[in-house]
Design an enzyme around this catalytic site. Structure first.
Site, PDB file in Angstrom:
ATOM      1  N   GLN A 157      45.060  68.583  23.396  1.00 20.52           N
ATOM      2  CA  GLN A 157      44.319  69.422  23.429  1.00 20.52           C
ATOM      3  C   GLN A 157      42.846  69.305  22.230  1.00 20.52           C
ATOM      4  O   GLN A 157      41.344  69.059  22.638  1.00 20.52           O
ATOM      5  CB  GLN A 157      44.516  71.484  23.379  1.00 20.52           C
ATOM      6  CG  GLN A 157      43.448  72.101  24.355  1.00 20.52           C
ATOM      7  CD  GLN A 157      42.714  72.334  25.294  1.00 20.52           C
ATOM      8  OE1 GLN A 157      44.079  71.768  26.140  1.00 20.52           O
ATOM      9  NE2 GLN A 157      42.093  72.365  25.374  1.00 20.52           N
ATOM     10  N   HIS A 191      39.585  66.495  23.121  1.00 19.75           N
ATOM     11  CA  HIS A 191      39.386  67.051  24.333  1.00 19.75           C
ATOM     12  C   HIS A 191      37.639  66.922  23.611  1.00 19.75           C
ATOM     13  O   HIS A 191      36.982  66.435  24.265  1.00 19.75           O
ATOM     14  CB  HIS A 191      39.730  68.384  25.404  1.00 19.75           C
ATOM     15  CG  HIS A 191      40.087  67.610  26.481  1.00 19.75           C
ATOM     16  ND1 HIS A 191      39.631  66.914  27.014  1.00 19.75           N
ATOM     17  CD2 HIS A 191      41.517  68.334  26.283  1.00 19.75           C
ATOM     18  CE1 HIS A 191      40.855  66.822  28.090  1.00 19.75           C
ATOM     19  NE2 HIS A 191      41.526  67.629  27.460  1.00 19.75           N
ATOM     20  N   GLU A 228      43.358  79.282  29.491  1.00 16.91           N
ATOM     21  CA  GLU A 228      43.229  78.197  30.191  1.00 16.91           C
ATOM     22  C   GLU A 228      44.679  77.218  30.456  1.00 16.91           C
ATOM     23  O   GLU A 228      45.168  78.124  31.741  1.00 16.91           O
ATOM     24  CB  GLU A 228      41.814  77.425  29.431  1.00 16.91           C
ATOM     25  CG  GLU A 228      41.886  76.050  30.545  1.00 16.91           C
ATOM     26  CD  GLU A 228      40.639  74.777  30.704  1.00 16.91           C
ATOM     27  OE1 GLU A 228      40.762  74.575  28.917  1.00 16.91           O
ATOM     28  OE2 GLU A 228      40.529  74.572  31.508  1.00 16.91           O
ATOM     29  N   HIS A 229      45.425  76.891  29.717  1.00 17.16           N
ATOM     30  CA  HIS A 229      46.609  76.716  29.758  1.00 17.16           C
ATOM     31  C   HIS A 229      47.278  77.432  28.825  1.00 17.16           C
ATOM     32  O   HIS A 229      47.166  77.774  27.346  1.00 17.16           O
ATOM     33  CB  HIS A 229      46.546  74.913  29.488  1.00 17.16           C
ATOM     34  CG  HIS A 229      45.610  74.317  29.982  1.00 17.16           C
ATOM     35  ND1 HIS A 229      44.109  73.659  29.417  1.00 17.16           N
ATOM     36  CD2 HIS A 229      45.215  73.631  30.993  1.00 17.16           C
ATOM     37  CE1 HIS A 229      43.053  72.673  29.854  1.00 17.16           C
ATOM     38  NE2 HIS A 229      44.354  73.226  31.335  1.00 17.16           N
ATOM     39  N   ASP A 239      46.341  67.939  33.744  1.00 19.18           N
ATOM     40  CA  ASP A 239      45.857  66.947  33.520  1.00 19.18           C
ATOM     41  C   ASP A 239      45.261  66.316  34.640  1.00 19.18           C
ATOM     42  O   ASP A 239      44.227  66.225  35.361  1.00 19.18           O
ATOM     43  CB  ASP A 239      45.441  67.287  32.573  1.00 19.18           C
ATOM     44  CG  ASP A 239      45.128  67.827  31.840  1.00 19.18           C
ATOM     45  OD1 ASP A 239      45.136  69.080  31.512  1.00 19.18           O
ATOM     46  OD2 ASP A 239      45.631  67.621  30.018  1.00 19.18           O
ATOM     47  N   HIS A 297      23.479 105.073  62.242  1.00 19.43           N
ATOM     48  CA  HIS A 297      25.137 104.889  62.257  1.00 19.43           C
ATOM     49  C   HIS A 297      26.087 105.818  63.455  1.00 19.43           C
ATOM     50  O   HIS A 297      26.368 104.742  64.262  1.00 19.43           O
ATOM     51  CB  HIS A 297      25.804 104.636  60.906  1.00 19.43           C
ATOM     52  CG  HIS A 297      25.179 103.898  59.911  1.00 19.43           C
ATOM     53  ND1 HIS A 297      23.952 103.554  59.683  1.00 19.43           N
ATOM     54  CD2 HIS A 297      26.086 102.593  59.437  1.00 19.43           C
ATOM     55  CE1 HIS A 297      23.651 102.961  59.180  1.00 19.43           C
ATOM     56  NE2 HIS A 297      25.114 102.100  58.701  1.00 19.43           N
TER      57      HIS A 297
END
Lengths: 431, 431
Positions: A259, A262, A326-327, A360, A419
């Protein structure tokens, strides 16, 4: 890496530990992006050419990739890489196809049929970044579900390389997944082109994919303007690992480093109930870090990382749900038993043999996932992200007789005469 | 009403006819909303009290509706209205439940299991407007799917009446659908309170529901800030009717007027291939308009309405798909045969006995739908709107042996060493 003992922290300090760096876009980024979008709207391809030259140092003669460049890409990519992409695409296809939304119909009253029909979004735009490295895997992650949805036209933008060509692996991935048109455009200008259209680039209904701060800000701006929908808000990538005493410290360290490499703003958290494991992971990170080509980036991300000693695994899941990573990696002896505790996360990785890198690339799940806590209310990309679900109803004379009275009562309560009248007229004729 | 013959128009004029009024929020609305949100974030309940007093003319002693007020509401609502809400909720439940997303699992390679698990979004906030009239039907449309999703806490805000109480029908609808807490708050201040939380109002993960320009702008602002997700962008309500020569002019006119009475900015379009029908509808609108209590509002909306003569029904569907209406009524002799032509719309109404009002209230479909062309890439509210879909993967030693090589090849192609290393370490141990 920062080491914390959760229970020793007061509420403010706990909140601080889980605080992501403020993602507020600098006012000057926001203004710059607005300027780029305005230029593309006003001057179309002329603006795209000028902006590309300014930011990418190159403006290809044609933004669109032609047959010759696709053919050259097929030659440039190794057989091994091509096969890896074919295999990954096949598994992504299997997983995504199995989860596709289906149409259905139910009779909600005698003579009243309600149904859902599923339609592909007409034209979609995929963004595949190529900042520190091109990301053919992202082309697969977006191309496969777009193809399964059956979108009429799938457009892909990816930044040009210095020589004006596109990354060959991205082009092969695009072709493998049936992308119709590829443009060598990057940054906010690519997003503007796909949202509003130019002579070269067709306007798209929805835009997908990750990107740098200019790309994500541009997506937000075009979505706000109603020009195109977007997949989700985006921030730096994140992982949260929950590990027990039996976890393999080298594996956990490798996942934290995956991670961290990145980008310098990547978010890395470890929660464990075992102090010895925590210390071993810390040591392993140092050992492995030294060997990485992106060690400088990873080291920067690790400065903000948190290794947290918790009282119990149950407490770890409470913290994780609050953070909504996220993960989420469950480096636990019985990970499946804990899965029911997961309330909010993008994608979950169970057990010692499931590193995040599998998701991934090639397990079959999508890697375009909600970040920055968005997993509390957003899901990752799926085929549904490329579809419209349209509801349909049809009433017979019997049907309106059955439920028309109900509609009239509610219309009256809301003071909407017309209506009520629209129903009453039918009921008179149907009777 | 404006009458057009489609084929006689050039491309620019055609675009003009389908142009919705510019929905750009006035800069002063945007600033005012930002100011209200900032005040609520800074001063919480004190600000809510001050703002409510200023805009609604009342600041209830407690924003939250207590048991006594719920009990009084049950007394205040007629048995007929209560039963209509019970019946409508039951049909909404049947339709929405049948379409719920399911978890699933597939083996994408030997020893690699990928799955999707479905989780309710933790805390959701529903907004039920009460501008020209309270809308208990909206409470049903949001409350039922939230309940089916199983959200831990469902919060509802609705503006207070002049006497500081909430509309009884809205309260009964909230109780019928299991809403946990109701607050008497309206406008941008309600959205700010649900997004950021105050001492009284809990912060919610996602906000739902229609509203005036302040409410919709506030939703956009809190979503942009990442404070809460929102259901969809919102604009004025719309209907597009496609009618053939056999359509009943009184029915069509009634449907156009149903839409027009919503507000002066409602969008109303009729497409027909029969000039006589068009003229008859025009005449019928005048007849029926005179009888409506909201005739002034409807007349204003009709000024911008378009009655369009097309060459063929096929052409009508092309136009409709381009416009992507919120509501699409097919007043056709064989409406189901045409359904496959519909690419983008919020909700579709088939045949003479299915007025839009049925979908608004009680056919079972949702009435919270994409407007302003958003139907090209957004769907109406469903149970999925209240859920997170989380992907999960688990690999055994066999599994990583099967797909690890693929992941390593792709990681190398993207220059991500640590990703490759995380896989390689496992493969060594697994071998």
């Amino acid at each position: 890496m920062n080491v914390q003992q959760w229970s020793a922290l007061d509420a403010d300090a706990q909140a601080q530990v889980l605080q992501r760096p403020v993602q507020a876009v600098a006012a000057r980024t926001s203004e710059a992006v607005a300027g780029l979008i305005a230029a593309v709207r006003a001057d179309g391809d002329v603006a795209l050419r000028e902006i590309s030259l300014r930011f990418d140092g190159v403006a290809p003669a044609s933004f669109e990739v032609g047959e010759a460049e696709f053919a050259a890409a097929e030659q440039a990519v190794s057989a091994e890489l091509r096969q890896a992409m074919v295999d990954a695409a096949a598994r992504i296809r299997v997983f995504h196809q199995a989860g596709m939304s289906q149409g259905y119909a139910v009779e909600t009253a005698p003579g009243v049929r309600c149904e859902r029909v599923v339609r592909p979004i007409g034209r979609v735009g995929l963004y595949v970044p190529a900042g520190s490295a091109p990301l053919p895997s992202t082309a697969l992650m977006l191309g496969v579900p777009a193809q399964l949805a059956g979108c009429r036209e799938v457009v892909l933008c990816t930044p040009p390389r210095k020589d004006g060509s596109a990354d060959p692996a991205v082009l092969v991935a695009a072709r493998l997944t049936g992308v119709h048109r590829v443009f060598k455009l990057g940054g906010a200008q690519a997003i503007a082109a796909m949202a509003y259209g130019t002579d070269s680039v067709p306007a798209c209904d929805k835009l997908f994919g990750p990107g740098n701060s200019f790309v994500t800000e541009a997506k937000q701006q075009v979505a706000r303007d109603g020009a195109a929908a977007i997949d989700m808000p985006a921030g730096p990538s994140e992982v949260l690992v929950i590990a027990d005493a039996g976890a393999n410290p080298a594996f956990v360290a490798a996942d934290l480093l995956s991670q961290a490499e990145h980008g310098p703003d990547s978010q890395v958290l470890l929660l464990t109930d075992d102090a010895a494991l925590l210390a071993q992971v810390q040591a392993q990170v140092q050992v492995q870090l030294a060997r990485l080509s992106r060690a400088a980036i990873a080291a920067q991300a690790l400065q903000a990382s948190q290794l947290i000693l918790v009282d119990s695994l149950a407490q770890a899941f409470q913290i994780s749900n609050r953070y909504a990573p996220e993960h989420l990696i469950l480096a636990l002896r019985a990970p499946r038993d804990w899965l029911a505790q997961v309330e909010a996360a993008g994608s979950v990785f169970l057990g010692d043999y499931t590193p995040e890198a599998l998701g991934d690339y090639c397990s079959g799940t999508n890697h375009v996932l909600p970040t920055a806590g968005a997993a509390r209310a957003y899901s990752g990309v799926s085929v549904a992200s490329f579809q419209n679900l349209i509801s349909v109803q049809s009433a017979t004379a019997q049907g309106i007789a059955a439920i028309g009275g109900c509609a009239r009562t509610l219309a009256r309560a809301e003071g909407l005469d017309a209506h009520e009248n629209a129903v009453a007229l039918r009921m008179e004729v149907a009777a």
